[in-house]
Design a protein around this motif. Sequence first.
Motif, mmCIF file in Angstrom:
data_model
loop_
_atom_site.group_PDB
_atom_site.id
_atom_site.type_symbol
_atom_site.label_atom_id
_atom_site.label_comp_id
_atom_site.label_asym_id
_atom_site.label_seq_id
_atom_site.Cartn_x
_atom_site.Cartn_y
_atom_site.Cartn_z
ATOM 1 N N ALA A 1 -51.864 113.209 -120.097
ATOM 2 C CA ALA A 1 -50.987 113.803 -119.131
ATOM 3 C C ALA A 1 -51.747 114.389 -118.107
ATOM 4 N N PHE A 2 -52.659 115.133 -118.113
ATOM 5 C CA PHE A 2 -53.696 115.543 -117.055
ATOM 6 C C PHE A 2 -54.353 114.518 -116.242
ATOM 7 N N ASP A 3 -54.801 113.434 -117.038
ATOM 8 C CA ASP A 3 -55.244 112.283 -116.337
ATOM 9 C C ASP A 3 -54.358 111.812 -115.487
ATOM 10 N N ALA A 4 -53.199 111.554 -115.920
ATOM 11 C CA ALA A 4 -52.108 110.738 -115.195
ATOM 12 C C ALA A 4 -51.619 111.709 -114.062
ATOM 13 N N GLY B 1 -50.431 112.202 -108.663
ATOM 14 C CA GLY B 1 -50.046 113.305 -107.846
ATOM 15 C C GLY B 1 -48.604 113.556 -107.973
ATOM 16 N N SER B 2 -47.942 113.089 -108.908
ATOM 17 C CA SER B 2 -46.350 113.282 -109.016
ATOM 18 C C SER B 2 -46.286 113.333 -110.528
ATOM 19 N N VAL B 3 -45.392 114.353 -110.849
ATOM 20 C CA VAL B 3 -44.752 114.520 -112.067
ATOM 21 C C VAL B 3 -44.379 113.121 -112.669
ATOM 22 N N GLY C 1 -45.376 106.787 -120.111
ATOM 23 C CA GLY C 1 -44.257 106.655 -121.100
ATOM 24 C C GLY C 1 -43.806 108.029 -121.202
ATOM 25 N N LEU C 2 -43.608 108.959 -120.463
ATOM 26 C CA LEU C 2 -42.950 110.188 -120.736
ATOM 27 C C LEU C 2 -41.771 110.404 -119.671
ATOM 28 N N ALA C 3 -40.480 110.966 -120.072
ATOM 29 C CA ALA C 3 -39.606 111.131 -119.314
ATOM 30 C C ALA C 3 -39.937 112.480 -118.376
ATOM 31 N N GLN C 4 -39.520 112.705 -117.251
ATOM 32 C CA GLN C 4 -39.650 113.956 -116.267
ATOM 33 C C GLN C 4 -39.623 115.346 -116.979
#
Length: 301
Positions: free
Chosen positions: A13-16, A21-23, A31-34
């Motif tokens: 998650a950190f790398d993404a 630069g956007s949640v 592949g995660l919902a907001q």
Amino acid sequence: MNLATVDLNLLKAFDALYREGSVTRAGTRIGLAQPSMSNALARLRQLFGDALFIRTPQGMAPTEQAQRLAPKIAAALALIREAVEPPAPFDPTSAAAEIVIATSDDINLTLSPRLAQRLGAAAPNFNLHLRPLDKDRIFAELDAGGVDMAIGRFPDLPPRFLQQTLRQDDFVCIARKDHPAPVADLSPRQFAELPQILMTLRADERGVVDAALQKLGLRRRVALTVGQFIVIPDIVGRTDYIAAIPRSVAEALAERAGCSLHPLPIAMEPWTVSLIWSRATETAPAKRFAVGEVARIGQEP
């Protein structure tokens, strides 16, 4: 920080987040919902004790600590990915490898030309190293990885090695075609009395033929000792010496050297020529491919 409590998915998650630069975009990337991505960011902040990413008009900007962490986390994820992803299918046409084979000169005579031709075509980036077989050290060399495989006679092979039978060989007698003695019809005693050549690596004058003669109460005259089988036919073709050599060598060289082949006048058991290799060699795709090629060539007529 207790590493056992760290969820590696948080590093993804950190790398993404750092890359996008956007949640929202980071969640899409992995592949995660907001809501789940926002929860991951909250856990990351708690884990590192830092805001990590601050909302700005241009997006989620990394803090100074996040900038320090980013290359380390990216490298760690790359290592984990490399460790768990299946390797690419082995392609001998592009793979490079150093292949070391220990064998005797008589086997080299029939094997090496075909092996060089076959590997040169199938695996052009392989480098082949053929070394003399030292039976006193070969098992230690295979264990240490200095030799990948060996070819020869191994009647007492330790079970930690793998083995493939290649062929049978036996001894025949060779003499020059105009030899003055009736070499084709010698008795064991007449055979023992003729001057002979012995191949030995131990600077002695006894071999398996001598052991067979001893059982008959005979001792042959060894007029010359050499360290290689392949030089014997040329010497025999120019002298009155005879020699007992492997059939494979005799069939390859005797005619060219002006020699004829004859059965030995004493009973001699044939022996098995085997290819052996270590389990470490078996786990290396390039070396395992080379083992298969050697086995196929060694079993050909």
